[in-house]
Design an enzyme around this catalytic site. Structure first.
Site, PDB file in Angstrom:
ATOM      1  N   GLU A   1      21.961  38.157  15.786  1.00  0.00           N
ATOM      2  CA  GLU A   1      23.427  38.111  15.620  1.00  0.00           C
ATOM      3  C   GLU A   1      24.097  37.266  16.710  1.00  0.00           C
ATOM      4  O   GLU A   1      24.912  37.762  17.496  1.00  0.00           O
ATOM      5  CB  GLU A   1      24.019  39.526  15.604  1.00  0.00           C
ATOM      6  CG  GLU A   1      23.639  40.316  14.386  1.00  0.00           C
ATOM      7  CD  GLU A   1      24.435  41.601  14.215  1.00  0.00           C
ATOM      8  OE1 GLU A   1      25.092  42.038  15.184  1.00  0.00           O
ATOM      9  OE2 GLU A   1      24.406  42.167  13.111  1.00  0.00           O
TER      10      GLU A   1
ATOM     11  N   GLU B   1      20.114  43.411   7.621  1.00  0.00           N
ATOM     12  CA  GLU B   1      20.447  44.733   8.168  1.00  0.00           C
ATOM     13  C   GLU B   1      21.575  45.342   7.357  1.00  0.00           C
ATOM     14  O   GLU B   1      22.519  44.652   6.960  1.00  0.00           O
ATOM     15  CB  GLU B   1      20.979  44.624   9.607  1.00  0.00           C
ATOM     16  CG  GLU B   1      19.985  44.287  10.661  1.00  0.00           C
ATOM     17  CD  GLU B   1      20.660  44.255  12.035  1.00  0.00           C
ATOM     18  OE1 GLU B   1      21.682  44.940  12.240  1.00  0.00           O
ATOM     19  OE2 GLU B   1      20.171  43.506  12.885  1.00  0.00           O
TER      20      GLU B   1
HETATM   21  C1  GLA Z   1      23.808  44.905  14.588  1.00  0.00           C
HETATM   22  C2  GLA Z   1      22.590  44.634  15.441  1.00  0.00           C
HETATM   23  C3  GLA Z   1      21.622  45.778  15.470  1.00  0.00           C
HETATM   24  C4  GLA Z   1      22.361  47.078  15.575  1.00  0.00           C
HETATM   25  C5  GLA Z   1      23.340  47.204  14.443  1.00  0.00           C
HETATM   26  C6  GLA Z   1      24.087  48.517  14.421  1.00  0.00           C
HETATM   27  O1  GLA Z   1      23.687  44.562  13.310  1.00  0.00           O
HETATM   28  O2  GLA Z   1      21.913  43.457  15.045  1.00  0.00           O
HETATM   29  O3  GLA Z   1      20.770  45.589  16.566  1.00  0.00           O
HETATM   30  O4  GLA Z   1      23.035  47.109  16.789  1.00  0.00           O
HETATM   31  O5  GLA Z   1      24.302  46.201  14.587  1.00  0.00           O
HETATM   32  O6  GLA Z   1      24.993  48.577  13.362  1.00  0.00           O
END
Ligand code: GLA
Length: 676
Positions: free
Chosen positions: A144, A300
Site C-alpha cells: 500500500e 485484501e
Molecule cells: C491495509 C494493510 C494491511 C492491514 C489492513 C487492515 O490494507 O495493507 O497490512 O493493515 O490495512 O485493514
C-alpha cells in the site's frame, strides 16, 4: 489453478507448531494463494547486513508441499528500528516539519537515499534466495504505497523535488512562468531556492502544490520501480504487483498501472455505510480499468469488521461473500483477505481475519469455507472480460488541483464522481474508468464531472471524440485551467468551448449549510423540476440547446443543463450538482439518446455480466425475486426465476450450451425484483 483464494499470512507471529494447523485449515477452506512477509524486515535483517532467512525458507517449503502458491512480499514497508536509529534523516516529515517517528509502519521518506539503498539490498537478497523457489507465484512489492506516508516535506524531499522540477522545466525561467511566480513576489532565481510547499502564512502557490503532488506520486513509483527491477533480474517470468487502495488521492494510479503485471487492490467496504456496495463496485471497476480490462486481484479485504474506524461494524451473514463475488463479477481473478489468523498483539488484534480469535466454530470461519467452495465453482469465469460502452473520467491531477484550496467552492471530487457513478451502477450499466487522454473510441458515452484541468491537447482529443460521434457529459468546474493551473480566458472550457456550445460567465457557488440558501431550483421539461446544490453559475448558451433552466433569483432563466450537437456527436453540460433523482434522470436520458439501455435493468439488484456468467447480487437485507431463469454456476441447480436471499448471489450460466438445455435468460432479462 483457478481463481486465487487466500490472504496475508504472517506465520512469524505464531509458534511453529501452529503452522501445521494453518496448512490443514487452509486446505479445508480451499486456500491456494497466500501473501507472505509483508512486515518481516526486522526479522529477515535483524541487524545491518545480517540476514536470517531460515524461518522463511521453512514457511515457503511448507506452503509448497501443500500446493499453496506464494505472493512473496519484499518486506520494505516498515524499516526496522536499527535502521531508523542509524539514519534518523530517513524519517518523513509533514508540512509543519513534524517528524513521523518509528513505532508504527511506513516510517520512511520515499526519497531518502538511505531508505532506498537498504530496501534495495534487502530485496536483492530476497530475490537471490527465492527468485526461483517453486512456491513463488507473484512478487508483492512493498505494501500500500503512500497509505500513511505520501506527501513528505523532509529535506530528502526538498533535494529530490528540485531535481524533479529541473527535469520537468529545464530552466528556472520556465518554472517561474509555469508557477506564475510573478504573483505575490514569488520569483525564484535558482532551483536551490525551491522547497516543498511547507506550511506558509497564507495560500501556497497552486502550481507548486500541483507539482508537489505529481512529484510525490512519482517518488513512490520510483521506489516501486527500484524493487521491481531487482526482482525481475532473478525471476523474469514471475508477475509483479503492489497493492493499490481504490481511488486513493495521493497516488496517480494511471501512471503506475502500466508498470504492474497484475493490478491488485485492497478494499475495506464499511458495513455501516448503505452505499458501500456501490463504493466497492466503483473500486472494482477502477481496478479493471487500470489494467486495461485485464483480470485483477482483490488482495485484501476483511472477513467482517476492521479496527481502524471509530465504530467498526460487522459484515452481515453473507455480506462478505456477496462483496467478494461482486469483485469476481467485475473482473477479479482472486479474492484475498487481511489476514489469515487474527493477531493476539499489536494494533490489528481487533481486525477480523479468516481464522478468528474464537477459532473455527464460528460464523466467520464458516463464511470463509463457503466462499472457498463458491470460488472453486467459478473457475469458468477466470480471465473473462467485462465489456463496457460507457466511461467515467477519473483525473488525479484535477482532483489534486480542485482540492488545493483558494477555489470558488470547497469541492469533494471523489464524492462528485460517486454521484454520477451511482446512477450508472443503479441502472446496472457497466462502466470503465478512463484517463482524460485515453482512447475513447470504444465508448458511446463519456462522463467527465469536474474535469477542472484541461490542457489544450486533452481538450482537442475530447473534441475529436465528440466530432467523431461520441457523447461527452461535462459538469460545472470543468475545463477551467490548463496543465499549469492557469485559467482559460474568455468563458472557460478551453478547447471544448465550441464543442459544449456555452460560455461560463461567472461562478455562483452555494452555501454548504443545508439551509434553503444552499439549494437552487431548476425547471425543465426533460427531467422535471429538481434542486441543485453546491454550485450554480451564469451560463450563456451560444449554440447549445437548453434542456433545464435555473429558476428564481439572479440566475432565473439561465441554462442549468444543455446539449450541443457537434460534428457527429453531442456534448452535454450540467451547471449544478443535481439531486440524486435528477442525476439518475439525466444519466438515463443521455444513455437513451445513444441507445445504451441497461441489459439487466433492475430495482435494487446488482446484475453484472462477465463473459458467459451473469452475476445477480442482492446486497439488501430482504429477499428479492427475479424473472431470470437458468442454471446457477454456484450450485449447479436450474431455476425458472431466481429468488435471492438477503446478501444472496446467483451466477447464471449464459454459455450457449447452457442456453440450449435450460430456459434462456436472454428471453427474459429483466431483473424485476420484488422485495418482501
Ligand atoms: C491495509 C494493510 C494491511 C492491514 C489492513 C487492515 O490494507 O495493507 O497490512 O493493515 O490495512 O485493514
Amino acid at each position: 489453478m483457478g481463481l486465487r483464494y487466500g490472504g496475508d499470512y504472517n506465520p512469524e507471529q505464531w509458534a511453529e507448531e501452529v503452522w501445521a494447523d494453518d496448512i490443514r485449515l487452509m486446505k479445508e477452506a480451499g486456500v491456494n494463494f497466500v501473501t507472505v512477509g509483508v512486515f518481516s524486515w526486522a526479522l529477515l535483517e535483524p541487524a545491518d547486513g545480517v540476514f536470517e532467512f531460515g524461518w522463511l525458507d521453512r514457511v515457503l517449503d511448507l506452503l509448497h508441499s501443500a500446493g499453496i502458491r506464494v505472493d512473496l512480499a519484499t518486506a520494505t514497508a516498515s524499516p526496522p528500528p536499527w535502521l531508523t536509529t542509524a539514519h534518523p534523516e530517513m524519517l518523513p516529515e509533514d508540512e509543519l516539519g513534524i517528524t513521523r517517528w518509528p513505532g508504527s509502519r511506513q516510517q520512511y521518506s520515499p526519497t531518502s537515499p538511505a531508505y532506498r539503498e537498504h530496501a534495495a539490498r534487502l530485496v536483492r537478497r530476497m530475490a537471490e534466495r527465492y527468485g526461483s523457489h517453486p512456491a513463488l507465484d507473484m512478487w508483492h512489492i512493498n505494501n500500500e504505497y503512500g497509505c500513511h506516508t505520501n506527501l513528505d516535506y523532509s529535506d530528502n524531499a526538498a533535494v529530490a523535488f528540485r531535481v524533479w522540477l529541473s527535469n520537468r522545466y529545464g530552466s528556472i525561467e520556465a518554472l517561474n512562468a509555469a508557477w506564475g511566480t510573478i504573483f505575490w513576489s514569488q520569483r525564484y532565481s535558482s532551483f536551490e531556492e525551491i522547497l516543498p510547499p511547507r506550511i506558509a502564512p497564507n495560500f501556497r502557490n497552486p502550481t507548486q502544490l500541483l507539482d508537489f503532488h505529481r512529484f510525490s506520486s512519482n517518488a513512490l513509483l520510483e521506489c516501486f520501480l527500484l524493487e521491481k527491477a531487482i526482482v525481475r533480474e532473478y525471476s523474469p517470468d514471475i508477475p509483479v504487483t503492489t497493492n493499490f487502495i481504490g481511488a486513493f488521492k495521493p497516488v496517480d494510479y494511471w501512471s503506475w498501472a502500466p508498470h504492474l503485471d497484475v493490478i491488485s487492490d485492497d478494499n475495506y467496504a464499511d458495513p455501516l455505510d448503505p452505499d458501500s456496495p456501490m463504493k466497492a463496485a466503483f473500486s472494482r471497476d477502477l481496478m479493471r480499468s487500470l489494467g486495461g480490462g485485464k483480470p485483477w486481484l482483490l488482495m485484501e479485504q476483511a472477513t467482517s469488521h476492521v479496527q481502524w474506524r471509530p465504530t467498526n461494524g460487522r459484515k452481515a451473514t453473507g455480506e462478505m461473500q456477496a462483496l467478494s463475488l461482486q469483485a469476481v463479477a467485475r473482473g477479479a481473478d482472486g479474492i484475498n483477505f487481511f489476514q489469515w489468523r487474527q493477531s493476539t498483539s499489536g494494533a490489528e488484534k481487533f481486525h477480523s481475519s479468516m481464522v478468528p480469535h474464537s477459532g473455527t466454530d464460528t460464523r466467520i470461519w464458516r463464511s470463509v469455507v463457503e466462499l472457498g467452495s463458491q470460488l472453486a465453482a467459478l473457475s469458468s469465469v477466470q480471465g473473462a472480460a467485462v465489456p463496457a460502452r460507457v466511461a467515467l473520467v477519473l483525473d488525479w491531477e484535477s482532483w489534486w488541483a480542485i482540492e488545493a484550496g483558494a477555489m470558488p467552492q470547497t469541492l469533494d471530487y471523489l464524492a462528485t464522481l460517486e454521484t454520477w457513478y451511482k446512477a450508472l451502477y443503479e441502472l446496472n450499466v457497466p462502466v470503465d474508468f478512463v484517463h482524460p487522454s485515453a482512447d475513447l473510441s470504444a465508448y458511446e458515452v463519456v462522463f467527465a464531472p469536474q474535469l477542472y484541468l484541461l490542457p489544450d491537447e486533452i481538450g482537442s482529443r475530447l473534441a475529436s471524440y465528440v466530432d467523431g460521434g461520441g457523447t461527452l457529459v461535462l459538469t460545472y468546474f470543468s475545463g477551467i485551467a490548463d496543465e499549469n493551473d492557469h485559467a482559460h480566458l474568455g468563458g472557460y472550457l478551453g478547447a471544448l468551448r465550441e464543442v459544449v456550445g456555452v460560455r461560463i460567465e461567472e461562478f455562483a457557488p452555494l452555501p454548504l449549510d443545508n439551509t434553503p440558501h444552499s439549494e437552487v431550483h431548476v425547471s425543465g421539461d426533460r427531467f422535471g423540476d429538481f434542486t441543485g446544490t453546491i454550485w450554480s453559475e451564469f451560463v450563456t448558451a451560444v449554440t447549445a440547446e437548453t434542456l433545464a433552466k435555473f429558476s428564481g433569483g439572479d440566475l432565473d432563466g439561465l441554462p442549468a443543463v444543455t446539449k450541443n450537437s457537434f460534428g457527429h456527436g453531442a456534448a452535454w453540460y450540467v451547471a449544478t450538482q443535481p439531486e440524486p433523482a435528477a442525476v439518475a434522470a439525466i444519466v438515463d436520458t443521455v444513455l437513451a439518446s445513444v441507445g445504451v439501455r441497461p441489459e439487466f435493468a433492475g430495482a435494487g439488484l446488482e446484475a453484472v455480466r462477465r463473459g458467459d456468467a451473469l452475476f445477480l447480487i442482492n446486497h439488501r437485507s430482504s429477499p428479492a425475486v427475479t424473472t431470470i431463469s437458468g442454471t446457477d454456476l454456484l450450485t449447479g441447480r436450474t431455476h425458472a426465476g431466481f429468488t435471492l436471499q438477503p446478501h444472496g448471489v446467483a451466477v447464471v450460466d449464459l454459455a450457449p450450451q447452457a442456453q440450449t438445455t435450460h430456459p434462456s435468460p436472454a428471453r427474459d432479462r429483466k431483473v424485476e425484483s420484488e422485495v418482501h
